[in-house]
Design a protein around this motif. Structure first.
Motif, mmCIF file in Angstrom:
data_model
loop_
_atom_site.group_PDB
_atom_site.id
_atom_site.type_symbol
_atom_site.label_atom_id
_atom_site.label_comp_id
_atom_site.label_asym_id
_atom_site.label_seq_id
_atom_site.Cartn_x
_atom_site.Cartn_y
_atom_site.Cartn_z
ATOM 1 N N VAL A 159 81.907 3.511 79.433
ATOM 2 C CA VAL A 159 81.871 4.894 79.915
ATOM 3 C C VAL A 159 80.870 5.047 81.053
ATOM 4 O O VAL A 159 81.122 5.765 82.030
ATOM 5 C CB VAL A 159 81.525 5.851 78.756
ATOM 6 C CG1 VAL A 159 81.187 7.241 79.288
ATOM 7 C CG2 VAL A 159 82.677 5.924 77.767
ATOM 8 N N LEU A 160 79.739 4.368 80.968
ATOM 9 C CA LEU A 160 78.680 4.505 81.979
ATOM 10 C C LEU A 160 78.840 3.525 83.134
ATOM 11 O O LEU A 160 78.055 3.566 84.087
ATOM 12 C CB LEU A 160 77.302 4.302 81.325
ATOM 13 C CG LEU A 160 76.923 5.262 80.198
ATOM 14 C CD1 LEU A 160 75.518 4.951 79.694
ATOM 15 C CD2 LEU A 160 77.020 6.707 80.645
ATOM 16 N N ASN A 161 79.841 2.641 83.057
ATOM 17 C CA ASN A 161 80.064 1.600 84.065
ATOM 18 C C ASN A 161 78.859 0.683 84.198
ATOM 19 O O ASN A 161 78.277 0.504 85.276
ATOM 20 C CB ASN A 161 80.412 2.194 85.435
ATOM 21 C CG ASN A 161 80.830 1.107 86.434
ATOM 22 O OD1 ASN A 161 81.405 0.084 86.046
ATOM 23 N ND2 ASN A 161 80.517 1.316 87.707
ATOM 24 N N ASP A 177 74.370 -5.043 77.524
ATOM 25 C CA ASP A 177 72.973 -5.380 77.235
ATOM 26 C C ASP A 177 71.993 -4.418 77.901
ATOM 27 O O ASP A 177 70.780 -4.576 77.791
ATOM 28 C CB ASP A 177 72.663 -6.828 77.632
ATOM 29 C CG ASP A 177 72.756 -7.089 79.124
ATOM 30 O OD1 ASP A 177 73.164 -6.176 79.879
ATOM 31 O OD2 ASP A 177 72.403 -8.209 79.546
ATOM 32 N N GLU A 178 72.516 -3.377 78.568
ATOM 33 C CA GLU A 178 71.668 -2.333 79.140
ATOM 34 C C GLU A 178 71.718 -1.051 78.305
ATOM 35 O O GLU A 178 71.132 -0.038 78.676
ATOM 36 C CB GLU A 178 72.107 -2.033 80.580
ATOM 37 C CG GLU A 178 71.931 -3.234 81.512
ATOM 38 C CD GLU A 178 72.463 -2.974 82.917
ATOM 39 O OE1 GLU A 178 71.681 -3.090 83.878
ATOM 40 O OE2 GLU A 178 73.667 -2.654 83.040
ATOM 41 N N ILE A 179 72.398 -1.122 77.146
ATOM 42 C CA ILE A 179 72.542 0.024 76.262
ATOM 43 C C ILE A 179 71.675 -0.185 75.023
ATOM 44 O O ILE A 179 71.803 -1.192 74.330
ATOM 45 C CB ILE A 179 74.018 0.214 75.834
ATOM 46 C CG1 ILE A 179 74.908 0.403 77.061
ATOM 47 C CG2 ILE A 179 74.144 1.375 74.866
ATOM 48 C CD1 ILE A 179 74.554 1.577 77.942
ATOM 49 N N TYR A 180 70.805 0.794 74.751
ATOM 50 C CA TYR A 180 69.909 0.729 73.593
ATOM 51 C C TYR A 180 70.109 1.981 72.744
ATOM 52 O O TYR A 180 70.081 3.104 73.259
ATOM 53 C CB TYR A 180 68.449 0.641 74.041
ATOM 54 C CG TYR A 180 68.146 -0.619 74.812
ATOM 55 C CD1 TYR A 180 67.666 -1.764 74.171
ATOM 56 C CD2 TYR A 180 68.371 -0.688 76.186
ATOM 57 C CE1 TYR A 180 67.414 -2.930 74.880
ATOM 58 C CE2 TYR A 180 68.124 -1.852 76.906
ATOM 59 C CZ TYR A 180 67.648 -2.974 76.243
ATOM 60 O OH TYR A 180 67.407 -4.127 76.950
ATOM 61 N N PHE A 181 70.312 1.783 71.452
ATOM 62 C CA PHE A 181 70.526 2.914 70.557
ATOM 63 C C PHE A 181 69.185 3.457 70.059
ATOM 64 O O PHE A 181 68.260 2.694 69.751
ATOM 65 C CB PHE A 181 71.419 2.507 69.388
ATOM 66 C CG PHE A 181 72.819 2.181 69.817
ATOM 67 C CD1 PHE A 181 73.636 3.170 70.363
ATOM 68 C CD2 PHE A 181 73.319 0.888 69.717
ATOM 69 C CE1 PHE A 181 74.925 2.879 70.773
ATOM 70 C CE2 PHE A 181 74.613 0.581 70.124
ATOM 71 C CZ PHE A 181 75.409 1.582 70.669
ATOM 72 N N THR A 182 69.097 4.781 69.989
ATOM 73 C CA THR A 182 67.865 5.467 69.589
ATOM 74 C C THR A 182 68.165 6.451 68.471
ATOM 75 O O THR A 182 69.303 6.582 68.030
ATOM 76 C CB THR A 182 67.266 6.249 70.782
ATOM 77 O OG1 THR A 182 68.124 7.368 71.082
ATOM 78 C CG2 THR A 182 67.132 5.371 72.019
ATOM 79 N N GLY A 183 67.135 7.172 68.043
ATOM 80 C CA GLY A 183 67.298 8.174 67.007
ATOM 81 C C GLY A 183 67.724 9.533 67.539
ATOM 82 O O GLY A 183 67.713 10.513 66.802
ATOM 83 N N ALA A 240 77.665 14.377 78.922
ATOM 84 C CA ALA A 240 78.545 13.316 78.428
ATOM 85 C C ALA A 240 79.841 13.909 77.880
ATOM 86 O O ALA A 240 79.824 14.828 77.069
ATOM 87 C CB ALA A 240 77.844 12.513 77.341
ATOM 88 N N GLY A 241 80.958 13.408 78.351
ATOM 89 C CA GLY A 241 82.254 13.927 77.942
ATOM 90 C C GLY A 241 82.723 15.107 78.760
ATOM 91 O O GLY A 241 83.855 15.562 78.608
ATOM 92 N N HIS A 242 81.866 15.616 79.636
ATOM 93 C CA HIS A 242 82.226 16.741 80.507
ATOM 94 C C HIS A 242 82.239 16.352 81.983
ATOM 95 O O HIS A 242 83.006 16.910 82.766
ATOM 96 C CB HIS A 242 81.236 17.900 80.328
ATOM 97 C CG HIS A 242 81.286 18.543 78.981
ATOM 98 N ND1 HIS A 242 82.287 19.405 78.602
ATOM 99 C CD2 HIS A 242 80.462 18.437 77.907
ATOM 100 C CE1 HIS A 242 82.073 19.818 77.355
ATOM 101 N NE2 HIS A 242 80.976 19.236 76.914
ATOM 102 N N VAL A 243 81.373 15.421 82.353
ATOM 103 C CA VAL A 243 81.213 15.011 83.750
ATOM 104 C C VAL A 243 81.267 13.484 83.810
ATOM 105 O O VAL A 243 80.626 12.822 82.990
ATOM 106 C CB VAL A 243 79.863 15.511 84.319
ATOM 107 C CG1 VAL A 243 79.662 15.034 85.749
ATOM 108 C CG2 VAL A 243 79.779 17.034 84.256
ATOM 109 N N PRO A 244 82.016 12.898 84.759
ATOM 110 C CA PRO A 244 82.013 11.437 84.878
ATOM 111 C C PRO A 244 80.611 10.914 85.185
ATOM 112 O O PRO A 244 79.886 11.510 85.984
ATOM 113 C CB PRO A 244 82.958 11.181 86.059
ATOM 114 C CG PRO A 244 83.790 12.418 86.174
ATOM 115 C CD PRO A 244 82.915 13.547 85.733
#
Length: 397
Positions: A59-61, A65-71, A183-187
């Motif tokens: 989705v973010l192009n 390995d540049e995506i980190y999940f948070t709380g 997110a989900g509203h704008v590319p």
């Protein structure tokens, strides 16, 4: 409680869509193994997290390995600012943000100021836009980070993110954007927009609460916010919220797949609601009209009344709304966003934010336009400010 229930506070939070819930469920009661363990059940959960990471990256192009999940979004904002600030303090101590950021940014900046950092808070115009030329002038050789939200959570203004990213890249300054509302509203293309760090929160796009994302461009130096085990490639400790992460990935993928259709639907309803509300005398639209405004956002001020009373009366009619950010709903102070766009306190106190979602119908909008004008008039009839205004108008005539 009214028999009728219309939810118009989607910027505060959304429900979990059935498709998202169904995909989460097995990871709550069947595949519950710790992803850091080595047995087969854990490999299933590890693969589920990996798939969610791929979904977000697509989705973010960017690369997974540049995506980190948070709380959540607030943690992602805190990590972006504190992590960059402390990692780069030997190079500089100057951060630039805006006066209309979410408090997850503003309060983090206040914390950093107490720890030796300098923060410039850029002003905005009457519609909530920053001036890119002012950003250029604010950057110094000590500037290490610029943080500007993608779109404002209260008045729906979509900032000139592409231009901001270009300026930051040319000046060799890291650029973070709080993209929680868009997110989900704008590319979102982090490469095309020259974004180095970006925050998301699942519960804003029909995913679960308590889980978010921080995108960190490969090569960006950043300290960890949470220390402990080696999860998230050693950058964010803590056993992963597997079901939440799975839900985030599914919800984001689903929202983006329906984005164009949903924006047409919401844009029509938004404009109908704005047109109807602004027929009420002495009503002001806050933020821009048209394509520079979130399709889901309506924010107005009704002069001579107080917003909290309006919310309570709307609630008695079955309409859930807000006066601004849910994170400050207990505050008696007027919105910092409305003050920043130049509204006086007495007008800012009469604000109403109505934010639309997938399940919002034209009948819902019609109902609001039916019940709200009498509420406004009732409150004005009780208001000393309204009575004073009418007296002065009568004398002037």
């Amino acid at each position: 409680m009214s028999e009728k229930q219309i939810y118009l506070d989607h910027s505060a939070t959304t429900y979990i869509k059935p498709e998202v819930f169904n995909e989460m469920l097995p990871y709550l009661n069947t595949y519950y193994g710790n992803p850091s363990s080595i047995y087969a059940m854990s490999r299933v959960t590890e693969q589920a997290i990996d798939q969610a990471r791929e979904r977000v990256a697509k989705v973010l192009n960017t690369a997974k390995d540049e995506i980190y999940f948070t709380g959540g979004g607030s943690e992602a904002d805190n990590w972006a600012l504190k992590g960059v600030a402390f990692a780069h303090k030997n190079r500089g101590n100057h951060i630039i943000t805006t006066k209309i950021e979410h408090h997850a940014i503003l309060h983090t900046c206040e914390f950093l100021e107490k720890n030796g950092f300098q923060v410039t808070y850029l002003p905005v115009d009457s519609q909530g836009f920053i001036n890119p030329d002012e950003l250029k002038k604010a950057i110094t050789d000590k500037t290490i980070l610029v943080s500007v939200m993608f779109a404002n959570n209260e008045i729906g203004t979509i900032e000139p993110i592409s231009e901001i990213g270009k300026i930051c890249r040319e000046r060799n300054v890291l650029f973070h954007t709080d993209a929680v509302q868009v997110a989900g509203h704008v590319p979102i293309d982090v490469k095309a927009l020259n974004i180095d760090l970006l925050s998301l929160a699942a519960h804003k796009f029909y995913g679960p609460k308590g889980v978010g994302v921080l995108y960190i461009r490969r090569g960006v130096k950043i300290d960890s916010l949470i220390h402990g085990g080696g999860q998230e490639r050693g950058k964010r400790a803590g056993t992963e919220n597997i079901a939440g992460i799975v839900g985030l990935g599914k919800a984001l993928e689903l929202s983006v797949s329906n984005m164009e259709e949903e924006n047409r639907h919401l844009g029509f309803l938004r404009d109908k609601l704005i047109n109807g509300l602004t027929q009420i005398p002495y009503t002001r639209l806050n933020g821009p009209a048209g394509d520079k405004r979130m399709t889901s956002n309506v924010n107005v001020c009704f002069e001579f009344i107080e917003g909290e009373s309006m919310l309570l009366l709307l609630d008695s009619k079955g309409v859930a709304a807000s006066s601004g950010s849910a994170c400050t709903s207990g505050s008696l102070d007027p919105s910092h966003v409305l003050l920043a766009i130049g509204l006086p306190h007495e007008i800012a106190h009469g604000s109403l934010r109505l934010t639309l979602g997938s399940a919002t119908t034209e009948q819902d909008i019609d109902y609001v336009l039916e019940v709200l004008p009498p509420i406004v008039q009732r409150l004005r009839d009780m208001s000393p400010l309204w009575k004073k205004f009418l007296q002065e108008e009568g004398k002037a005539q």
